[in-house]
Design a protein around this motif. Structure first.
Motif, PDB file in Angstrom:
ATOM      1  N   GLU A 431       0.861  -1.188   0.000  1.00 51.35           N
ATOM      2  CA  GLU A 431       0.000   0.000   0.000  1.00 51.35           C
ATOM      3  C   GLU A 431       0.897   1.239   0.000  1.00 51.35           C
ATOM      4  N   PRO A 432       1.041   1.879  -1.147  1.00 51.10           N
ATOM      5  CA  PRO A 432       1.988   3.004  -1.202  1.00 51.10           C
ATOM      6  C   PRO A 432       1.423   4.268  -0.560  1.00 51.10           C
ATOM      7  N   THR A 433       0.110   4.416  -0.526  1.00 48.61           N
ATOM      8  CA  THR A 433      -0.628   5.618  -0.086  1.00 48.61           C
ATOM      9  C   THR A 433      -0.414   6.770  -1.068  1.00 48.61           C
ATOM     10  N   GLU A 434      -1.246   7.774  -0.898  1.00 43.50           N
ATOM     11  CA  GLU A 434      -1.235   8.900  -1.833  1.00 43.50           C
ATOM     12  C   GLU A 434      -0.107   9.885  -1.561  1.00 43.50           C
ATOM     13  N   THR A 435       0.562   9.746  -0.408  1.00 42.82           N
ATOM     14  CA  THR A 435       1.534  10.802  -0.086  1.00 42.82           C
ATOM     15  C   THR A 435       2.926  10.564  -0.678  1.00 42.82           C
ATOM     16  N   GLU A 436       3.135   9.438  -1.348  1.00 42.80           N
ATOM     17  CA  GLU A 436       4.455   9.206  -1.959  1.00 42.80           C
ATOM     18  C   GLU A 436       4.512   9.808  -3.368  1.00 42.80           C
ATOM     19  N   SER A 437       5.622  10.443  -3.655  1.00 47.11           N
ATOM     20  CA  SER A 437       5.800  11.020  -4.994  1.00 47.11           C
ATOM     21  C   SER A 437       6.200   9.908  -5.966  1.00 47.11           C
ATOM     22  N   ILE A 438       6.149  10.218  -7.241  1.00 55.33           N
ATOM     23  CA  ILE A 438       6.531   9.202  -8.234  1.00 55.33           C
ATOM     24  C   ILE A 438       8.024   8.854  -8.082  1.00 55.33           C
ATOM     25  N   ALA A 439       8.830   9.832  -7.706  1.00 54.68           N
ATOM     26  CA  ALA A 439      10.271   9.563  -7.536  1.00 54.68           C
ATOM     27  C   ALA A 439      10.493   8.544  -6.416  1.00 54.68           C
ATOM     28  N   GLU A 440       9.752   8.696  -5.308  1.00 62.17           N
ATOM     29  CA  GLU A 440       9.903   7.758  -4.187  1.00 62.17           C
ATOM     30  C   GLU A 440       9.353   6.382  -4.573  1.00 62.17           C
TER      31      GLU A 440
END
Ligand SMILES: Cc1ncc(COP(=O)(O)O)c(C=O)c1O
Length: 491
Positions: A431-440
């Motif tokens: 579950e990556p969640t919405e707060t991770e950027s594409i770079a992360e």
């Protein structure tokens, strides 16, 4: 009437307000002239052997320990089902305002109008998001919300002269679901999900044919723990309602559908929010949390008390409805968590909440798309907030989910949830969640791909993880024969 700052109690003519019925009943304070007797056997025979440490020693000790920890503030925390997303600092600033921290749950309503307004407002907003009629903020965790919701259902049936004994639970459910049912006095009838990972109406209809009006409720999670939306939920609700059974929805995954779909419109009668997940308050390791429940109007009379109400003059007060199931948590719930959640909601607004869901779903699907050629996908269908893979492509090389997770630690990431949901053999739930950027996300994905490529070359990943301070733990031995002594550094 005075507030005693030492004890934190509200005093009135020698009585302490009883917390659950503030202002209604009191009990006598102990007479200070009567000497207190310490029970026999409780007195120490010798002084406690406590280490003498300076403040600096203590600061260093805890700073060192904190640097051993992995946290969302350090990097991606893709723990499936846990929604470990960033906790905005504004939440902390608001929750730390002295007007909110320097109050006590036993203050009379007249002293805490602002705090009651916060609770009242949050209840209204959560009811609106759910598309349901009333909310109780009392439960202190998702699991306690489940228990409270089921207790409300039980009371509802009892008051309607029905002694139903069974709750239906799909095989994809989180472990707290059957545990909460058992605590609430129910027996469980498991339901098999379809090959595609969702619950089919046929399975529910079959259970209804077998158990009939002994079914008190069905407890389903939507989106479910495989990250899939339960598309037949409205039809399932109809079947249940025909026999007077209730539909409970585990709303732990609401971050996937905020502002997009409402459980009330799906036929849900009662649900819990996992506020600490969906509305970003720091959690993990067992707390702190809040698991408010939202219900349809026919269940509202049974909600926990006290209830926050507003009178005709616009003043907030507490009420104790006759039919309430009573109290499930001290105070008015986990107030600090509730304040943080309301801050988060107001900060984002309704359009922002919808964007959050879109981003959570997009991020999970981005991971799915990039990793699907390296890891097996056990279920079909579009993912919502999380995606489940399995170790099926790695097991022929002798590598299982556990080693993949440990190898990920060596690459600087917290592992995903492993071996859950139980219906997937060797599950890796991300579950990556919405707060991770594409770079992360790309860094995390690259680490997963690196592991998969090494496995394909028959890398054995022995003794992983090798990089963290605590290496491979023999968990079984640690649980069976714990050694509770200091190490040679005295730590
Ligand atoms: C689907 C689901 N239901 C219920 C719970 C229980 O919530 P809590 O840990 O707040 O008790 C969780 C926790 O992660 C969950 O993922």
């Amino acid at each position: 009437m005075t507030f005693d700052a030492t004890t934190g109690l509200v005093l009135r003519e020698g009585t302490i307000f009883e917390r659950s019925r503030a202002g209604r009943k009191g009990f006598q304070l102990p007479d200070p002239k009567v000497p207190r007797v310490r029970p026999k056997g409780f007195t120490r025979k010798a002084a406690a052997e406590l280490p003498e440490v300076s403040e600096l020693d203590v600061v260093r000790h805890f700073t060192r320990l904190s640097s051993w920890n992995y946290a969302i503030d350090l990097g991606t925390f893709p723990l499936g089902s846990c929604t470990m997303k960033y906790n905005p600092r504004i939440n902390e600033e608001i929750a730390a305002l002295p007007g909110l921290t320097d109050i006590h749950p036993d203050f009379p309503p007249a002293y805490v109008q602002g705090a009651l307004e916060i609770l009242f407002t949050l209840e209204k907003i959560l009811a609106k998001i759910a598309g349901l009629d009333a909310v109780s903020l009392e439960p202190a965790a998702g699991a306690q919300g489940e228990f409270t919701g089921l207790s409300v259902i039980r009371t509802f049936h009892e008051r309607h002269g029905s002694d139903r004994k069974l709750v239906l639970i799909p095989d994809t459910a989180h472990g707290t679901n059957p545990a909460s049912c058992t605590l609430a006095g129910y027996k469980i009838a498991p339901l098999k999900s379809s090959q595609k990972g969702a619950l089919g109406k046929e399975a529910v209809d079959e259970a209804i044919r077998t158990h009939g009006r002994n079914i008190a409720a069905l407890m389903m999670t939507n989106p479910n723990t495989l990250g899939l939306f339960e598309t037949q939920i409205a039809d399932i609700a109809e079947s249940l309602h025909e026999i007077g059974a209730q539909l409970y929805m585990d709303g732990a995954n609401m971050n996937a559908i905020l502002g997009v779909a409402r459980p009330g419109d799906m036929g849900v009668d009662v649900m819990q929010y996992n506020l600490h997940k969906t509305f970003s308050t720091p959690h993990g390791g067992g707390g702190p949390g809040a698991g408010p429940i939202a219900v349809r109007s026919h269940l509202a009379p049974y909600l926990p008390a006290p209830r926050v109400v507003r009178n005709d003059q616009g003043q907030f007060d507490l009420s104790y409805p006759e039919e309430s199931i009573g109290k499930v948590k001290g105070g008015m719930g986990n107030f600090g968590v509730l304040v943080r959640a309301l801050t988060y909601i107001l900060h984002h607004g309704s359009a922002g909440l919808k964007e959050i869901s879109h981003a959570a779903v997009l991020n999970a699907n981005y991971i799915k798309r990039r990793l699907c050629e390296h890891y097996a996908l056990p279920v079909e269908g579009p993912s919502f907030h999380e995606v489940v893979f399995s170790d099926a492509k790695q097991t022929p090389h002798g590598i299982k989910t556990l080693q993949i997770a440990k190898a990920l630690i060596d690459r600087g990431f917290h592992p995903p949830t492993i071996y859950f949901p139980l219906v997937v053999s060797g599950a890796l739930l991300i579950e990556p969640t919405e707060t991770e950027s594409i770079a992360e996300l790309d860094k995390l994905i690259d680490a997963f791909i690196d592991i998969a490529q090494l496995v394909a070359k028959d890398e054995k990943f022995e003794n992983v993880p090798t990089k963290p301070i605590v290496g491979k733990v023999d968990e079984v031995r640690a649980a069976r024969t714990p050694v509770l002594t200091l190490d040679d550094r005295g730590q």
